[in-house]
Design a protein around this motif. Structure first.
Motif, short mmCIF file in Angstrom:
data_model
loop_
_atom_site.label_atom_id
_atom_site.label_comp_id
_atom_site.label_asym_id
_atom_site.label_seq_id
_atom_site.Cartn_x
_atom_site.Cartn_y
_atom_site.Cartn_z
N ARG A 1 0.81 -1.21 0.00
CA ARG A 1 0.00 0.00 0.00
C ARG A 1 0.85 1.27 0.00
O ARG A 1 0.31 2.35 -0.32
CB ARG A 1 -0.94 0.00 1.20
N LEU B 1 -4.51 1.74 -2.96
CA LEU B 1 -5.61 0.78 -2.99
C LEU B 1 -6.79 1.29 -2.18
O LEU B 1 -6.60 1.89 -1.11
CB LEU B 1 -5.16 -0.56 -2.39
N LEU C 1 -7.76 -8.96 -3.27
CA LEU C 1 -6.60 -8.63 -4.11
C LEU C 1 -5.98 -9.90 -4.67
O LEU C 1 -5.58 -9.94 -5.84
CB LEU C 1 -5.58 -7.84 -3.29
N ARG D 1 -7.91 -11.06 -7.69
CA ARG D 1 -7.68 -10.22 -8.87
C ARG D 1 -6.32 -10.52 -9.48
O ARG D 1 -6.18 -10.62 -10.71
CB ARG D 1 -7.78 -8.73 -8.50
N LEU D 2 -5.29 -10.64 -8.64
CA LEU D 2 -3.95 -10.91 -9.16
C LEU D 2 -3.88 -12.28 -9.82
O LEU D 2 -3.24 -12.45 -10.86
CB LEU D 2 -2.92 -10.81 -8.03
N VAL E 1 4.90 -6.06 -8.38
CA VAL E 1 3.54 -6.43 -7.98
C VAL E 1 2.68 -5.18 -7.82
O VAL E 1 1.50 -5.16 -8.20
CB VAL E 1 3.58 -7.25 -6.68
N ALA E 2 3.28 -4.11 -7.29
CA ALA E 2 2.52 -2.87 -7.10
C ALA E 2 2.09 -2.28 -8.44
O ALA E 2 0.97 -1.76 -8.56
CB ALA E 2 3.36 -1.87 -6.33
N ASP F 1 1.40 -3.89 -11.28
CA ASP F 1 0.27 -4.66 -11.77
C ASP F 1 -0.99 -4.38 -10.97
O ASP F 1 -2.10 -4.30 -11.52
CB ASP F 1 0.59 -6.16 -11.72
N THR F 2 -0.83 -4.23 -9.66
CA THR F 2 -1.99 -3.95 -8.79
C THR F 2 -2.61 -2.60 -9.15
O THR F 2 -3.84 -2.48 -9.26
CB THR F 2 -1.56 -3.96 -7.32
N TYR G 1 -6.54 -1.96 -10.62
CA TYR G 1 -7.55 -1.17 -9.92
C TYR G 1 -7.67 0.24 -10.48
O TYR G 1 -8.52 1.01 -10.02
CB TYR G 1 -7.22 -1.11 -8.42
#
Length: 829
Positions: A9, A14, A23, A26-27, A184-185, A187-188, A192
């Motif tokens: 975060r 997020l 999460l 979704r991933l 990873v962040a 893609d996250t 979103y």
């Protein structure tokens, strides 16, 4: 890759209502499979508070040092009075700020805290260690907090991060960027549609002079950075927040210098190495290892280096296997005050081969072999040096080394509608452009074409289909409609497929269990079969990269795998076993060369296909079976019957009967069967007699070599040859007239195969014969030494009339006459 949600975060805005499990879903749907969501500290219950140690009384007279402590826990205990606690740790003093769990609390693992009398004093609570709180593994003593961390009596669960949701992501080999919080962040944030704060998006000041000397082989490393930090305090502790995040990410805290490099690696995805600068001799060189060079790595193993290894060397020789593990002589020690941080972009294939060659898989090698960002090295080394300065009192040198020989990435041209064509979905206009820009690609539009330049952190994006995959996964694999293909009418299983299924059902009905073995064998297996040197089954293909060094060959027979399966089952208590397997064997062609490597931009030509076919080994399909113990078990219905060579022959007959083929059986000698109990199996194809396999009892040496039960039997037949001998399928004519049965008993020489007698009877009986079946074999005084009696049932039937006794008798006599002529059989009274 373990990803703490609170750390994630920091880089992604997020929504507050997004849970770790939402999460994770979704991933996973976007291609980053989250295997588990670990809810760390979910079982921790308060009161767990800060406490100030007011007084320590040393208790004597016990086997180990014991301390009676009075701890200020504010009003958390309901009285405001100091809490009396017994503790055995020695690493704290009066005035220290500690973490205290009071009666009623529950720590990780269901450990409940209460009040009890021990060592002659009342103890109401516990002063906690990092391990007891689940923060990180540390059994050296209790955790002492720095001043200002909190006030006595305040809740410690939240500020210490005792509760945390951690995503455990199974990163595939093509997604090296996901082995970092940064990846990873990103893609996250794309999933979103929220802002992403890139931790690598920082400006680094230009060097003020020449940094440490370095020489780099551009074929092995295209970017190399060295940054120095002086005046480092080697005794400086790693802060609690960093230890906690490392532990949550699956990395064990060691020391500040090592923890900093690991922390930056998790954050940015760039592996780093920190040297004790005082231990280095002369300039550093990135080069290939020399023949005969050795290096003792940090795990205290002396390793012989290979010329394919990339090493970092100084004037004394190699000090590091690049991207894999550092050398022991230059590691940061408890006296190191001068630190040199290295960040390089090494060739991925060299790192992957070195890791496997030395059987040394590290967090560093896992990232390098999957591909790291080729532009983040300077930022990562600077970030590590600044953390050493901030946390360890060091001063960052403004002069540094930065060697950059990276090349601009070439754009990939792709149709804007290509992703939709691949997925079979009509995506709205602009979908591909939007998603590709969100993951960092530079996109230029030229009509219906997109010129896409992938970012430095995505080395896996090299062609239009890679780009299509990115668009499809962010749009959602779950949104691709599932439309099962419709088979054309008249299509179905081939004749060969139907035969294989029928054979499997037949053997299963006969009591055999199907097994599937690996198609790999070793020289030891071929020796165990007692194969002579010239036997064709010894000419096996050797695998370039075998799963097991003891089994590097492709099988030329099914028997070794079946023998091992039989021995394994018997070894686990199953004495009566019957197994079968259907599979391919691999028989190399004489003089076959290597198959050519074909281009992918066109289909192969006829000559190329012929060359490939010539290089591929013959792959006949075989059916094999092995049996031991009782074939028919004893019970209330009567005695059992041990499995014999005859059951193995019968299994072959069952396979042939299923294919509609007549099997001819003769005595033979063929490894690995017993010379006196081995049958050769033949079929006839267009008048030619074709050998299809062998069956019988196994040779005692083979039984011993594979650890099989005594008198074990086996069969192996070539199913392809049996299929080739199949006659056209003709519906049988069913007669409604009664059958006439005749029994005959013939005395023949003991060496005469029963199959020859049966074949002669069948031929001599003529067209009225419906079937001939052996029902008894007898040896003894009544037939004489060296002879045997064989009894058959002959069934006669006509399709247009009821047979008379005279007709059935004449057919029987004709059958006996031909059997006597061919085999010397004598009719017994």
């Amino acid at each position: 890759m373990r990803v703490p949600l609170s750390w994630l975060r920091e880089y992604v805005d997020l929504p507050a209502d997004v849970t770790a499990r939402a999460l994770a879903d979704r991933l996973t749907l976007a291609g980053l499979e989250v295997e588990t969501v670990d809810e760390l500290g979910s079982d921790v219950k308060g009161p767990v508070v800060y406490g100030r140690v007011l007084e320590i009384e040393e208790l004597t007279g016990f086997k180990k040092p014991i301390r009676h402590c009075r701890v200020d826990v504010g009003d958390a205990n309901g009285t405001g009075e100091p809490q009396e606690i017994i503790c055995g740790a020695r690493n704290f003093a009066e005035g220290d700020l500690v973490v205290t769990s009071l009666p009623g609390a529950e720590l990780a693992g269901g450990f409940r805290i209460g009040a009890r009398k021990t060592y002659g004093r009342m103890s109401a609570g516990m002063i906690c260690s990092a391990s007891e709180l689940g923060l990180w593994d540390d059994h050296s003593g209790i955790i002492v907090l720095p001043e200002g961390f909190g006030a006595p009596g305040e809740d410690a669960i939240g500020p210490l991060g005792l509760r945390e949701d951690v995503l455990d992501i199974a990163v595939t080999p093509d997604r090296g960027y996901a082995l970092s919080l940064r990846g990873v962040a990103r893609d996250t944030a794309a999933l979103y549609g929220v802002d992403f704060r890139d931790p690598a998006d920082v400006a680094v000041a230009a060097p003020t002079g020449e940094g440490p000397a370095a020489e780099v082989d551009p074929a092995l490393c295209d970017r190399y950075v060295l940054r120095g930090a002086t005046g480092f305090d080697p005794g400086a502790p790693t802060p609690l927040w960093m230890k906690r995040r490392l532990h949550q990410s699956g990395v064990r805290p060691i020391s500040l210098a090592v923890d900093v490099t690991n922390y930056v690696m998790l954050e940015l995805g760039q592996p780093l190495h920190a040297w004790d600068r005082a231990a280095l001799r002369g300039p550093l060189r990135v080069r290939a290892a020399g023949a005969g060079e050795k290096l003792e790595t940090l795990d205290h193993v002396q390793r012989s280096l290979d010329p394919d290894d990339i090493v970092i060397a100084d004037d004394s020789g190699p000090v590091n296997i690049a991207g894999v593990m550092g050398g022991l002589t230059t590691e940061i020690s408890s006296t190191s005050t001068e630190v040199l941080v290295e960040a390089g972009h090494f060739d991925a294939m060299h790192i992957a081969r070195a890791s496997r060659r030395h059987q040394l898989s590290s967090e560093s090698s896992r990232r390098f072999e999957r591909g790291v960002d080729s532009a983040v090295q300077l930022v990562a080394a600077t970030r590590a040096a600044e953390l050493l300065a901030e946390l360890g009192g060091a001063a960052v040198e403004t002069a540094y080394t930065h060697i950059d020989r990276t090349a601009e990435r070439e754009p990939v041209t792709v149709r804007a509608s290509h992703a939709g064509s691949v997925a079979g979905v009509d995506y709205p206009e602009g979908t591909a452009r939007t998603w590709l820009r969100r993951i960092g690609c530079r996109v230029e539009e030229e009509g219906d074409l997109l010129r896409v330049t992938p970012p430095s952190w995505r080395p896996d994006l090299t062609d239009p289909n890679d780009l299509a995959e990115e668009v499809i996964r962010f749009e959602g694999y779950e949104n691709i409609p599932s439309i099962p293909p419709r088979a054309r009418s008249g299509r179905g299983l081939t004749a060969g497929q139907r035969l294989r299924r029928a054979v499997g059902r037949t053997l299963a009905d006969a009591g055999y269990h199907e097994v599937l073995n690996y198609p790999f064998v070793g020289e030891r297996d071929l020796d165990g079969l007692q194969l002579p040197a010239e036997d064709g089954r010894r000419a096996a293909l050797r695998l370039a990269n075998p799963l097991n060094e003891e089994e590097p060959l492709l099988r030329t027979t099914l028997l070794p795998g079946l023998f091992k399966a039989l021995a394994r089952n018997v070894g686990r208590g199953f004495a009566d076993v019957a197994l079968f397997e259907t599979g391919l064997v691999y028989r190399p062609r004489q003089g076959a060369g290597r198959a050519p490597l074909l281009p992918v931009d066109r289909g192969p030509g006829a000559d190329e296909l012929a060359e490939i076919d010539a290089a591929v080994p013959e792959q006949p399909r075989r059916v094999g079976a092995v049996l031991a113990g009782d074939f028919e078990r004893a019970g209330w219905w009567g005695p059992g019957r041990a499995a014999t060579w005859a059951d193995a022959v019968q299994a072959a007959r069952d396979v042939a009967r299923t294919a509609g083929v007549e099997l001819e059986v003769e005595a033979d000698q063929h490894a690995p069967w017993h010379p006196g109990r081995c049958a050769a199996l033949y079929v006839r194809v267009g008048g030619e007699r074709l050998l299809v396999g062998h069956a019988g009892e196994l040779h005692p040496r083979t039984v011993k070599a594979f650890g099989l039960p005594e008198r074990a039997a086996a069969v192996e037949v070539d199913l392809d040859r049996i299929e080739r001998a199949r006659p056209p399928v003709v519906a049988p004519e069913v007669s409604t007239y009664p059958v006439a049965t005749q029994d005959v008993a013939l005395a023949v020489d003991a060496s005469v195969p029963v199959g020859l007698v049966s074949a002669a009877l069948a031929e001599g009986a003529g067209e009225l014969l419906e079937s001939v079946r052996l029902f008894d074999v007898y040896t003894g005084e009544q037939v004489g030494e060296g002879r045997k009696s064989v009894a058959f049932t002959l069934r006669f039937r006509a399709g247009d009339r009821t047979l008379t006794a005279e007709e059935a008798g004449a057919a029987r006599d004709a059958a006996v006459a031909l059997a006597a002529e061919r085999t010397g059989a004598v009719l017994r009274g």
